[in-house]
Design a protein around this motif. Sequence first.
Motif, PDB file in Angstrom:
ATOM      1  N   ALA A   9       3.861  33.116 -13.265  1.00  0.00           N
ATOM      2  CA  ALA A   9       4.806  32.646 -12.251  1.00  0.00           C
ATOM      3  C   ALA A   9       5.011  31.133 -12.342  1.00  0.00           C
ATOM      4  CB  ALA A   9       4.296  33.027 -10.873  1.00  0.00           C
ATOM      5  N   SER A  10       5.925  30.670 -11.516  1.00  0.00           N
ATOM      6  CA  SER A  10       6.204  29.232 -11.437  1.00  0.00           C
ATOM      7  C   SER A  10       5.881  28.718 -10.045  1.00  0.00           C
ATOM      8  CB  SER A  10       7.681  28.953 -11.752  1.00  0.00           C
ATOM      9  OG  SER A  10       8.013  29.336 -13.059  1.00  0.00           O
ATOM     10  N   LEU A  11       5.617  27.430  -9.976  1.00  0.00           N
ATOM     11  CA  LEU A  11       5.325  26.778  -8.700  1.00  0.00           C
ATOM     12  C   LEU A  11       5.757  25.330  -8.802  1.00  0.00           C
ATOM     13  CD1 LEU A  11       3.951  27.777  -6.057  1.00  0.00           C
ATOM     14  CD2 LEU A  11       1.836  26.754  -6.900  1.00  0.00           C
ATOM     15  N   LYS A  12       6.277  24.805  -7.701  1.00  0.00           N
ATOM     16  CA  LYS A  12       6.693  23.411  -7.685  1.00  0.00           C
ATOM     17  C   LYS A  12       5.880  22.638  -6.658  1.00  0.00           C
ATOM     18  CE  LYS A  12      10.626  22.023  -5.792  1.00  0.00           C
ATOM     19  NZ  LYS A  12      12.080  21.812  -5.600  1.00  0.00           N
ATOM     20  N   LEU A  13       5.222  21.611  -7.118  1.00  0.00           N
ATOM     21  CA  LEU A  13       4.487  20.719  -6.221  1.00  0.00           C
ATOM     22  C   LEU A  13       5.309  19.455  -5.982  1.00  0.00           C
ATOM     23  CD1 LEU A  13       0.867  20.872  -7.696  1.00  0.00           C
ATOM     24  CD2 LEU A  13       1.964  22.415  -6.063  1.00  0.00           C
ATOM     25  N   SER A  14       5.211  18.974  -4.762  1.00  0.00           N
ATOM     26  CA  SER A  14       5.874  17.724  -4.409  1.00  0.00           C
ATOM     27  C   SER A  14       4.853  16.702  -3.954  1.00  0.00           C
ATOM     28  CB  SER A  14       6.886  17.949  -3.282  1.00  0.00           C
ATOM     29  OG  SER A  14       7.909  18.827  -3.673  1.00  0.00           O
ATOM     30  N   CYS A  15       5.159  15.462  -4.222  1.00  0.00           N
ATOM     31  CA  CYS A  15       4.347  14.347  -3.743  1.00  0.00           C
ATOM     32  C   CYS A  15       5.278  13.387  -3.028  1.00  0.00           C
ATOM     33  CB  CYS A  15       3.649  13.655  -4.899  1.00  0.00           C
ATOM     34  SG  CYS A  15       2.787  12.133  -4.429  1.00  0.00           S
ATOM     35  N   SER A  16       5.039  13.214  -1.752  1.00  0.00           N
ATOM     36  CA  SER A  16       5.838  12.282  -0.961  1.00  0.00           C
ATOM     37  C   SER A  16       5.048  11.005  -0.736  1.00  0.00           C
ATOM     38  CB  SER A  16       6.205  12.912   0.378  1.00  0.00           C
ATOM     39  OG  SER A  16       7.035  14.033   0.184  1.00  0.00           O
ATOM     40  N   ALA A  17       5.727   9.888  -0.907  1.00  0.00           N
ATOM     41  CA  ALA A  17       5.058   8.595  -0.780  1.00  0.00           C
ATOM     42  C   ALA A  17       5.680   7.775   0.341  1.00  0.00           C
ATOM     43  CB  ALA A  17       5.161   7.827  -2.097  1.00  0.00           C
ATOM     44  N   SER A  18       4.841   7.041   1.029  1.00  0.00           N
ATOM     45  CA  SER A  18       5.318   6.098   2.035  1.00  0.00           C
ATOM     46  C   SER A  18       5.444   4.729   1.402  1.00  0.00           C
ATOM     47  CB  SER A  18       4.345   6.034   3.207  1.00  0.00           C
ATOM     48  OG  SER A  18       3.117   5.497   2.757  1.00  0.00           O
ATOM     49  N   GLY A  19       6.110   3.842   2.050  1.00  0.00           N
ATOM     50  CA  GLY A  19       6.226   2.485   1.538  1.00  0.00           C
ATOM     51  C   GLY A  19       7.539   2.246   0.830  1.00  0.00           C
ATOM     52  N   ARG A  20       7.872   0.991   0.691  1.00  0.00           N
ATOM     53  CA  ARG A  20       9.160   0.622   0.115  1.00  0.00           C
ATOM     54  C   ARG A  20       9.113   0.366  -1.374  1.00  0.00           C
ATOM     55  NH1 ARG A  20      11.401  -3.819   4.547  1.00  0.00           N
ATOM     56  NH2 ARG A  20      11.338  -2.451   6.370  1.00  0.00           N
ATOM     57  N   THR A  21       7.910   0.371  -1.962  1.00  0.00           N
ATOM     58  CA  THR A  21       7.787  -0.037  -3.352  1.00  0.00           C
ATOM     59  C   THR A  21       7.437   1.119  -4.268  1.00  0.00           C
ATOM     60  OG1 THR A  21       5.473  -0.636  -2.986  1.00  0.00           O
ATOM     61  CG2 THR A  21       7.132  -2.376  -2.741  1.00  0.00           C
ATOM     62  N   GLN A  81       0.841  -1.190   0.000  1.00  0.00           N
ATOM     63  CA  GLN A  81       0.000   0.000   0.000  1.00  0.00           C
ATOM     64  C   GLN A  81       0.875   1.239   0.000  1.00  0.00           C
ATOM     65  OE1 GLN A  81      -3.013  -0.172   2.958  1.00  0.00           O
ATOM     66  NE2 GLN A  81      -4.074   1.652   2.229  1.00  0.00           N
ATOM     67  N   VAL A  82       0.377   2.297  -0.597  1.00  0.00           N
ATOM     68  CA  VAL A  82       1.119   3.550  -0.696  1.00  0.00           C
ATOM     69  C   VAL A  82       0.265   4.681  -0.154  1.00  0.00           C
ATOM     70  CG1 VAL A  82       2.187   5.205  -2.260  1.00  0.00           C
ATOM     71  CG2 VAL A  82       2.381   2.753  -2.722  1.00  0.00           C
ATOM     72  N   GLN A  83       0.867   5.526   0.653  1.00  0.00           N
ATOM     73  CA  GLN A  83       0.199   6.745   1.107  1.00  0.00           C
ATOM     74  C   GLN A  83       0.891   7.933   0.479  1.00  0.00           C
ATOM     75  OE1 GLN A  83       0.268   6.351   5.434  1.00  0.00           O
ATOM     76  NE2 GLN A  83      -1.842   5.650   5.401  1.00  0.00           N
ATOM     77  N   LEU A  84       0.099   8.839  -0.065  1.00  0.00           N
ATOM     78  CA  LEU A  84       0.624   9.966  -0.815  1.00  0.00           C
ATOM     79  C   LEU A  84       0.226  11.276  -0.156  1.00  0.00           C
ATOM     80  CD1 LEU A  84      -0.464   8.692  -4.364  1.00  0.00           C
ATOM     81  CD2 LEU A  84       1.751   8.358  -3.244  1.00  0.00           C
ATOM     82  N   VAL A  85       1.162  12.220  -0.149  1.00  0.00           N
ATOM     83  CA  VAL A  85       0.872  13.540   0.406  1.00  0.00           C
ATOM     84  C   VAL A  85       1.490  14.597  -0.500  1.00  0.00           C
ATOM     85  CG1 VAL A  85       1.141  15.115   2.341  1.00  0.00           C
ATOM     86  CG2 VAL A  85       0.830  12.676   2.769  1.00  0.00           C
ATOM     87  N   GLU A  86       0.661  15.527  -0.946  1.00  0.00           N
ATOM     88  CA  GLU A  86       1.139  16.619  -1.776  1.00  0.00           C
ATOM     89  C   GLU A  86       1.515  17.828  -0.925  1.00  0.00           C
ATOM     90  OE1 GLU A  86      -2.481  14.656  -3.779  1.00  0.00           O
ATOM     91  OE2 GLU A  86      -1.925  15.457  -1.827  1.00  0.00           O
ATOM     92  N   SER A  87       2.399  18.643  -1.468  1.00  0.00           N
ATOM     93  CA  SER A  87       2.757  19.906  -0.821  1.00  0.00           C
ATOM     94  C   SER A  87       3.198  20.891  -1.890  1.00  0.00           C
ATOM     95  CB  SER A  87       3.867  19.700   0.205  1.00  0.00           C
ATOM     96  OG  SER A  87       5.047  19.213  -0.404  1.00  0.00           O
ATOM     97  N   GLY A  88       3.213  22.169  -1.526  1.00  0.00           N
ATOM     98  CA  GLY A  88       3.730  23.192  -2.427  1.00  0.00           C
ATOM     99  C   GLY A  88       2.694  24.069  -3.085  1.00  0.00           C
TER     100      GLY A  88
END
Length: 127
Positions: free
Chosen positions: A16-28, A1-8
């Motif tokens: 203008a410019s903007l950078k979004l990030s997505c951080s994922a949990s899990g090893r896969t 299972q994967v948990q995802l969280v966006e930020s930015g």
Amino acid sequence: QVQLVESGGGLVQAGASLKLSCSASGRTFSAYTMGWFRQAPGKEREFVGAISSLGVNTDYVDSVKGRFTISRDNAKNTMILQMNSLKPEDTAVYYCAAASGVNSYSTIKSISGVNYWGPGTLVTVSS
């Protein structure tokens, strides 16, 4: 299972410019095709772009081609959406998405093909 969280997300002016990030949990994380969707007020959620599991291939909806770039760092379980030359019509909640399976690079382009979603981050572009 994967948990995802966006930020930015945030409020920026047109151009203008903007950078979004997505951080994922899990090893896969490296096993998943990753993508971005967005949903503007009163509109359906739409595919923005995707990146293959190893980051070799990317694909974008026509409206963002040449302005948005997706990248990923599998060592850090992170995906980035770099957005340049933003327009008011880019205003939306942006969602990180993950898809698994042999055909995931194709199936992630539709909502039904996504296995996991992040909660979303709001991007507002003022004119």
